[in-house]
Motif scaffolding. Structure first.
Motif, PDB file in Angstrom:
ATOM      1  N   LEU A 165      67.107  56.470  78.740  1.00  0.00           N
ATOM      2  CA  LEU A 165      67.950  55.899  79.790  1.00  0.00           C
ATOM      3  C   LEU A 165      67.133  55.643  81.041  1.00  0.00           C
ATOM      4  CD1 LEU A 165      70.969  58.353  79.454  1.00  0.00           C
ATOM      5  CD2 LEU A 165      70.952  55.969  78.752  1.00  0.00           C
ATOM      6  N   ALA A 176      66.289  57.357  97.234  1.00  0.00           N
ATOM      7  CA  ALA A 176      66.234  58.555  96.414  1.00  0.00           C
ATOM      8  C   ALA A 176      67.197  59.614  96.935  1.00  0.00           C
ATOM      9  CB  ALA A 176      64.814  59.098  96.436  1.00  0.00           C
ATOM     10  N   GLY A 177      67.351  60.665  96.148  1.00  0.00           N
ATOM     11  CA  GLY A 177      68.138  61.796  96.581  1.00  0.00           C
ATOM     12  C   GLY A 177      69.585  61.693  96.181  1.00  0.00           C
ATOM     13  N   SER A 178      70.481  61.876  97.129  1.00  0.00           N
ATOM     14  CA  SER A 178      71.878  62.050  96.780  1.00  0.00           C
ATOM     15  C   SER A 178      72.681  60.761  96.729  1.00  0.00           C
ATOM     16  CB  SER A 178      72.522  63.001  97.791  1.00  0.00           C
ATOM     17  OG  SER A 178      72.426  62.467  99.089  1.00  0.00           O
ATOM     18  N   THR A 179      72.004  59.638  96.783  1.00  0.00           N
ATOM     19  CA  THR A 179      72.742  58.387  96.639  1.00  0.00           C
ATOM     20  C   THR A 179      73.050  58.145  95.165  1.00  0.00           C
ATOM     21  OG1 THR A 179      70.685  57.142  96.504  1.00  0.00           O
ATOM     22  CG2 THR A 179      71.698  57.362  98.669  1.00  0.00           C
ATOM     23  N   GLU A 180      74.034  57.311  94.917  1.00  0.00           N
ATOM     24  CA  GLU A 180      74.474  57.077  93.554  1.00  0.00           C
ATOM     25  C   GLU A 180      73.399  56.379  92.741  1.00  0.00           C
ATOM     26  OE1 GLU A 180      78.076  54.841  93.243  1.00  0.00           O
ATOM     27  OE2 GLU A 180      78.012  54.771  91.051  1.00  0.00           O
ATOM     28  N   ALA A 181      73.163  56.887  91.552  1.00  0.00           N
ATOM     29  CA  ALA A 181      72.246  56.253  90.607  1.00  0.00           C
ATOM     30  C   ALA A 181      73.059  55.461  89.608  1.00  0.00           C
ATOM     31  CB  ALA A 181      71.401  57.309  89.896  1.00  0.00           C
ATOM     32  N   PHE A 185      73.106  53.598  85.973  1.00  0.00           N
ATOM     33  CA  PHE A 185      72.412  53.742  84.703  1.00  0.00           C
ATOM     34  C   PHE A 185      72.508  52.482  83.852  1.00  0.00           C
ATOM     35  CE2 PHE A 185      71.133  58.192  84.139  1.00  0.00           C
ATOM     36  CZ  PHE A 185      71.722  58.763  85.248  1.00  0.00           C
ATOM     37  N   GLY A 186      71.438  52.209  83.106  1.00  0.00           N
ATOM     38  CA  GLY A 186      71.485  51.213  82.057  1.00  0.00           C
ATOM     39  C   GLY A 186      72.128  51.802  80.813  1.00  0.00           C
ATOM     40  N   GLN A 187      72.269  50.964  79.793  1.00  0.00           N
ATOM     41  CA  GLN A 187      72.918  51.434  78.566  1.00  0.00           C
ATOM     42  C   GLN A 187      71.943  52.099  77.614  1.00  0.00           C
ATOM     43  OE1 GLN A 187      75.931  49.107  76.720  1.00  0.00           O
ATOM     44  NE2 GLN A 187      76.348  47.940  78.578  1.00  0.00           N
ATOM     45  N   TYR A 215      64.519  55.952  87.797  1.00  0.00           N
ATOM     46  CA  TYR A 215      64.418  57.185  87.022  1.00  0.00           C
ATOM     47  C   TYR A 215      64.421  56.851  85.525  1.00  0.00           C
ATOM     48  CZ  TYR A 215      66.568  58.881  91.402  1.00  0.00           C
ATOM     49  OH  TYR A 215      66.870  59.137  92.719  1.00  0.00           O
ATOM     50  N   TYR A 250      65.153  58.881  81.802  1.00  0.00           N
ATOM     51  CA  TYR A 250      65.675  60.076  81.150  1.00  0.00           C
ATOM     52  C   TYR A 250      65.596  59.885  79.641  1.00  0.00           C
ATOM     53  CZ  TYR A 250      67.944  61.027  85.660  1.00  0.00           C
ATOM     54  OH  TYR A 250      68.195  61.260  86.996  1.00  0.00           O
ATOM     55  N   TYR A 276      60.345  59.979  87.911  1.00  0.00           N
ATOM     56  CA  TYR A 276      61.004  59.301  89.014  1.00  0.00           C
ATOM     57  C   TYR A 276      59.974  58.490  89.791  1.00  0.00           C
ATOM     58  CZ  TYR A 276      62.171  59.144  93.992  1.00  0.00           C
ATOM     59  OH  TYR A 276      62.311  58.759  95.293  1.00  0.00           O
ATOM     60  N   PRO A 288      71.337  64.037  79.285  1.00  0.00           N
ATOM     61  CA  PRO A 288      70.068  63.394  79.606  1.00  0.00           C
ATOM     62  C   PRO A 288      69.076  64.383  80.212  1.00  0.00           C
ATOM     63  CG  PRO A 288      71.904  62.024  80.307  1.00  0.00           C
ATOM     64  CD  PRO A 288      72.480  63.341  79.912  1.00  0.00           C
ATOM     65  N   PHE A 299      65.590  64.699  82.384  1.00  0.00           N
ATOM     66  CA  PHE A 299      64.740  63.967  83.324  1.00  0.00           C
ATOM     67  C   PHE A 299      63.317  63.846  82.786  1.00  0.00           C
ATOM     68  CE2 PHE A 299      63.129  62.685  87.426  1.00  0.00           C
ATOM     69  CZ  PHE A 299      61.874  63.269  87.522  1.00  0.00           C
TER      70      PHE A 299
END
Lengths: 114, 113
Positions: free
Chosen positions: A91, A98-103, A105-107, A33, A35, A48, A43, A45
């Motif tokens: 970001l 995809a979906g409800s799994t944990e994403a 993030f980079g810095q 993703y 952002y 994706y 953030p 969107f």
């Protein structure tokens, strides 16, 4: 790598120039993703990817913005004819699926258009 | 259309006192909801998520959130604040049927010694 890596961490460019922002996701993560986070806001969107294809690019603000992920791993966000309003932190996040799994993030890359 | 409203832009608490960060959502369907935390100069980190299982969700670092459909709320709480909790917190809704996540504007939590 251990986490999502974004390069460069900071980028200053002149109005009208072209920029590329790179994202290296966590190995094995198929979902990626992008952002944009403006000062004082959450953030927003942009796009994706599931594998190599852009499954949802409805957040790209206009046709100056484009992103690719040719081999299903590294992604590049490309901005043409940059404008001062493009200044923000960009970001990248990846998740196993995809979906409800944990994403994760980079810095982020802080882009400043002068 | 789905949206997220974080009711407070700033919350200030004393160390050891309870934390309440408020979030209301708008969704046509049963949503997936998340709370993320962003510490200065660090990436966003998932605190907890609700995906239509138990309505009371426990997360990391002692945080929890309760999904209340009747109130369309997903408030984040912690019984006792710690100095290390000072950060920006984002409530997030996952766009049903797709993969577009919508972030709230964020709540900055200040913790006083």
């Amino acid at each position: 790598g251990a986490g999502v890596s974004q390069t460069p961490s900071n980028k200053v460019t002149e109005k009208g120039k072209y920029v590329e922002l790179r994202c290296d996701p966590i190995s094995g993560h198929t979902a990626l993703y992008w952002y944009r986070q403006s000062l004082g806001q959450g953030p927003e969107f942009l796009i994706y990817f599931q594998g190599t294809g852009a499954a949802d690019d409805s957040g790209l603000p206009n046709d100056r913005f484009f992103a690719v992920r040719p081999e299903g791993s590294v992604s590049t966000l490309k901005i043409q004819r940059t404008e001062r309003g493009d200044s923000a932190v960009y970001l990248c996040a990846s998740s196993l699926t995809a979906g409800s799994t944990e994403a994760f993030f980079g810095q982020g890359t802080r882009l400043t258009v002068v | 259309a789905q949206s997220v409203t974080q009711l407070d832009s700033h919350v200030s608490v004393s160390e050891g006192t309870p934390v309440l960060l408020r979030c209301n959502y708008s969704s046509s369907y049963s949503p997936s909801l998340f709370w993320y935390v962003q510490h200065p100069n660090k990436g966003l980190q998932l605190l907890l998520k609700y995906t239509s299982a138990a309505t009371l969700v426990k997360g990391i670092n002692g945080f929890e959130a309760e999904f209340k459909k009747s109130e369309t709320s997903f408030h984040l709480t912690k019984p006792s604040a710690h100095m290390s909790d000072a950060a920006e917190y984002f409530c997030v809704v996952l766009h049903t049927g797709g993969f577009k996540t919508i972030f709230g504007a964020g709540t900055r939590l200040f913790v006083k010694a």
